[in-house]
Design an enzyme around this catalytic site. Structure first.
Site, short mmCIF file in Angstrom:
data_model
loop_
_atom_site.label_atom_id
_atom_site.label_comp_id
_atom_site.label_asym_id
_atom_site.label_seq_id
_atom_site.Cartn_x
_atom_site.Cartn_y
_atom_site.Cartn_z
N ARG A 118 0.86 -1.18 0.00
CA ARG A 118 0.00 0.00 0.00
C ARG A 118 0.89 1.23 0.00
O ARG A 118 2.02 1.19 0.52
CB ARG A 118 -0.91 0.02 1.24
N GLU B 83 -4.35 7.91 -4.40
CA GLU B 83 -4.72 7.34 -5.68
C GLU B 83 -6.11 7.83 -6.10
O GLU B 83 -7.03 7.78 -5.28
CB GLU B 83 -4.70 5.81 -5.61
N HIS C 85 -1.71 0.96 -9.93
CA HIS C 85 -2.30 -0.11 -9.12
C HIS C 85 -2.81 -1.24 -10.02
O HIS C 85 -3.93 -1.73 -9.86
CB HIS C 85 -3.44 0.44 -8.25
N ALA D 17 -2.23 -6.42 -10.10
CA ALA D 17 -3.16 -7.54 -9.97
C ALA D 17 -4.05 -7.70 -11.20
O ALA D 17 -5.05 -8.41 -11.14
CB ALA D 17 -4.03 -7.37 -8.74
N ASP E 37 3.67 0.49 -7.70
CA ASP E 37 2.34 0.17 -8.22
C ASP E 37 1.27 0.80 -7.35
O ASP E 37 0.10 0.83 -7.73
CB ASP E 37 2.14 -1.35 -8.28
#
Length: 346
Positions: A258, A287, A306, A309, A282
């Site tokens: 995070r 954000e 981000h 994933a 990332d």
């Protein structure tokens, strides 16, 4: 409109005294699971459609959903419907269990759900994708592909040296699903991997295990530092000035945890000294990243939105995890990846 699923009212676990279990999921998730309707037998399905309206399987609007089970799937987040689904849970009175698409439970909403009586299970579906992301990003720094491309563009026949992965030492902060998947990928390359985690004792996936309060002793001999830990009071601001001052000059930092784990002002100072030489981010503290942030243009930062994933198999693995935990829940068996209330501050 999602496809209607024919439910067998006779297929109900005795735990619920013969009553169907009200289960909320998205129309997109139901479409994906339509071929496995037998796994949903005995459920009173509540379907969040693409417009954010809760309906029954035949399309009727449900005014008072009050779900007992909820699948907070990745498609709900991507469609911008997560606040709607969470609002349904918070307005409900009968919540029992929610499966999250997320590996982290640091959002305050998870605390509120557990306060309402929901059991929470996190996802490990993204772990392989994030591990691949870390490997690809670090490989691109160890192997100077851009310099090779420059040589070609300049029509210069020159050798460009690179570092071998097997010659590097890694520190993985957090050895959960993501850190474990990364360690398993690194082992065949011959890299030396140390994991920092609170649980003591060896782990076959890594060469050594250290405690979080010993990280500063490991940093001077580490080439790649990967932050893969949950955000908590213990880890907030973990990568601070002292952290970066202890790093080996020329090292690489990767943050897939995070944004709050890294003190970004301290990171900028560290990059100025080459401690680290590169940062792969990332996640960031705010954000989406504000347009005036220094992170956008820093020449030593590789930034992604981000997306670590965003692997092609994440949704499939997430659905499989939900169905497995659904069967466990209905049978009264332990759930996979269940959160401890202490993880959300309870």
């Amino acid at each position: 409109m999602a496809r209607a699923v024919v439910l067998d009212p006779r297929s109900r676990h005795a735990l619920f005294a013969g009553l169907p279990v009200r289960t909320l999921l998205s129309a997109a998730a139901l479409d994906r699971l339509a071929g496995r309707a037998d796994r949903l037998a005995g459920l009173d399905l509540l379907i969040l459609d693409h417009g954010g309206v809760v309906r029954d399987p035949l399309g009727g609007v449900v005014d008072d959903p009050d779900p007992e089970i909820c699948w907070l799937s990745l498609d709900v987040y991507e469609a911008g419907l997560l606040p709607v689904m969470l609002g349904v849970l918070m307005d409900g009175r009968s919540g029992r269990w929610a499966q999250s698409f997320s590996a982290g439970l640091d959002s305050p909403v998870f605390r509120r759900l557990m306060e309402k009586g929901y059991r929470l299970t996190r996802s490990d579906a993204q772990a392989p994708a994030i591990a691949d992301y870390v490997m690809a990003q670090v490989m691109a720094l160890l192997h100077p592909f851009s310099e090779q491309a420059d040589a070609r563009a300049e029509r210069e026949w020159r050798r460009v040296p690179f570092r071998e992965v097997g010659e590097t030492r890694w520190l993985v902060v957090g050895l959960g699903a993501i850190g474990g998947a990364l360690a398993s990928r690194l082992r065949p390359f011959g890299a030396q991997v140390t994991a920092a985690r609170r649980t003591p004792g060896p782990d076959p996936r890594v060469d050594a295990v250290t405690s979080p309060d010993r990280i500063s002793a490991v940093l001077p001999e580490t080439d790649v530092v990967v932050l893969a830990c949950p955000l908590s009071d213990r880890t907030r601001g973990l990568a601070d000035d002292a952290f970066f001052q202890a790093m080996r000059p020329g090292a690489i930092l990767v943050n897939v945890a995070r944004g709050g784990v890294v003190d970004e002002d301290a990171l900028r100072r560290g990059l100025g000294r080459g401690q680290p030489a590169w940062a792969v981010l990332d996640v960031v503290s705010e954000e989406p990243l504000p347009a005036d942030s220094w992170i956008w243009s820093h020449p030593r930062v590789r930034l992604t939105a981000h997306t670590s994933a965003a692997g092609g198999g994440v949704q499939r693995r997430g659905d499989a995890l939900f169905l497995d935990n659904l069967a466990r829940f209905l049978a009264g068996e332990p759930l996979r990846n269940e959160a401890d209330p202490a993880e959300v501050g309870l």
